[in-house]
Design an enzyme around this catalytic site. Structure first.
Site, PDB file in Angstrom:
ATOM      1  CB  THR A 126      -3.050   4.019   1.222  1.00 24.00           C
ATOM      2  OG1 THR A 126      -2.948   4.884   0.095  1.00 24.00           O
ATOM      3  CG2 THR A 126      -4.359   3.259   1.152  1.00 24.00           C
ATOM      4  CG  LEU A 139      -2.059  -0.918   1.389  1.00 22.48           C
ATOM      5  CD1 LEU A 139      -2.797  -0.643   2.699  1.00 22.48           C
ATOM      6  CD2 LEU A 139      -3.006  -0.830   0.214  1.00 22.48           C
ATOM      7  CG  ASP A 140       0.368   4.540  -2.723  1.00 29.42           C
ATOM      8  OD1 ASP A 140       1.190   3.767  -3.233  1.00 29.42           O
ATOM      9  OD2 ASP A 140      -0.476   5.186  -3.378  1.00 29.42           O
ATOM     10  NE  ARG A 141       5.981   7.783   5.260  1.00 33.12           N
ATOM     11  CZ  ARG A 141       7.033   8.568   5.485  1.00 33.12           C
ATOM     12  NH1 ARG A 141       7.745   9.032   4.470  1.00 33.12           N
ATOM     13  NH2 ARG A 141       7.390   8.873   6.710  1.00 33.12           N
TER      14      ARG A 141
END
Length: 329
Positions: free
Chosen positions: A153, A149-151
């Protein structure tokens, strides 16, 4: 040379037995995981110099380990300045991460990742979720991220406790046997007619090294399904189900429709984010709400849901909803 910054056991010759968890894994990847605080270049140097031997023979970095193999690893001697620092913040965050565990058994571990925590270190980030978990559970011989996951998110992150589980789950992702659902809070009134965004995405590197993703006909095919959850006077709460898995896919697809995700510093305009901060949205409002996948051992379908954090729930509960007579079709 000083060894005080390394695990003392690597200062002597090591004989390492390969079990089923590492069967068919490349020897370089095995060593990079084992020697977490040793730079990648040094690991490959060990291989080139013959200081890594499998069953008494030299091997190349791409050699696939077999169950029953024995690795002989020569002493790892590193300059103190060269060794990667210990991720001590992982222990500092221990309670928060333990409280975020959604499910675990002998094969998998599922975490409700907090926003702001990268899933792994790198690109200027010395500590990530995976490094923290390895410190918190030192007895866990194998622990790897299944996806990312993106940081910024938050939400469901799946990890494998066995290599066989990792391999199987990766196959499930490739075969589209995994279903992911995200919650996002977007600017404006999302139209009922937009239930599928099919727009190719291309990565661009801006001056200064920042990466941004744009809709571009020369990009990779990308599709996301959308469903409206609730309308507010200035915003819409929507559910996004990505069909493909491109970088920043949901964020860019939302922005491409004129409804960027609130709190998105890359794809949402600053005035909108400033207003959102005044009502309590101080981070990217994108949350991986659920993940459905076959269990790597039983093959039974599992669905893991991650609750939204209290701060974002409070925002949703306090904002005025859009009345029926003011809604646009």
């Amino acid at each position: 040379m000083q060894m005080s910054k390394l695990d003392p056991k690597f200062s002597v010759v090591q004989y390492l037995d390969i079990d089923e968890n590492h069967h068919n894994q490349r020897v370089d990847n095995y060593l990079l995981t084992l020697l977490k605080r040793v730079p990648k270049s040094h690991v490959y140097k060990l291989c080139r110099k013959g200081e890594v031997r499998v069953n008494k023979k030299r091997v190349k970095p791409d050699y696939r380990l077999q169950e029953g193999d024995i690795i002989r690893l020569a002493p790892v001697k590193m300059d103190e300045k060269t060794v990667k620092p210990i991720a001590t913040a992982g222990l500092f965050m221990k309670d928060q991460i333990l409280d975020s565990i959604l499910y675990q058994d002998d094969f998998i571990l599922v975490i409700n990742k907090p926003s702001g925590l990268a899933v792994h270190g790198g690109s200027g980030i010395s500590l990530g979720l995976i490094e923290s978990l390895r410190q918190i559970f030192p007895e866990q011989r194998y622990l790897e991220l299944v996806h990312r996951l993106d940081r910024d998110t938050s939400g469901v992150v799946l990890l494998a406790k066995k290599r066989s589980a990792l391999t199987y789950l990766h196959e499930c992702f490739r075969a589209k046997k995994v279903n992911k659902q995200y919650w996002c809070f977007v600017k404006g009134t999302w139209p009922n007619r937009v239930t599928l965004v099919d727009a190719p995405l291309k990565k661009n590197d801006l001056q200064g090294g920042e990466r941004i993703v744009v809709v571009d006909e020369e990009g990779k095919s990308s599709q996301t399904r959308f469903r409206i959850l609730k309308r507010y006077e200035r915003y819409t709460w929507v559910e996004a189900s990505p069909i493909t898995g491109r970088t920043h896919q949901i964020r860019v697809h939302c922005a491409s429709q004129g409804h960027p995700i609130i709190g998105d510093v890359k794809y949402c305009d600053e005035p909108t984010n400033k207003i959102a901060k005044s009502v309590g949205v101080k981070r990217l409002f994108l949350h991986a709400a659920s993940l459905r996948f076959p269990h790597p051992d039983t093959r039974e379908s599992m669905e893991i849901k991650a609750p939204l954090d209290n701060k974002l729930l409070q925002v949703l509960n306090n904002l005025p909803e859009k009345t029926a007579q003011n809604r646009k079709p």
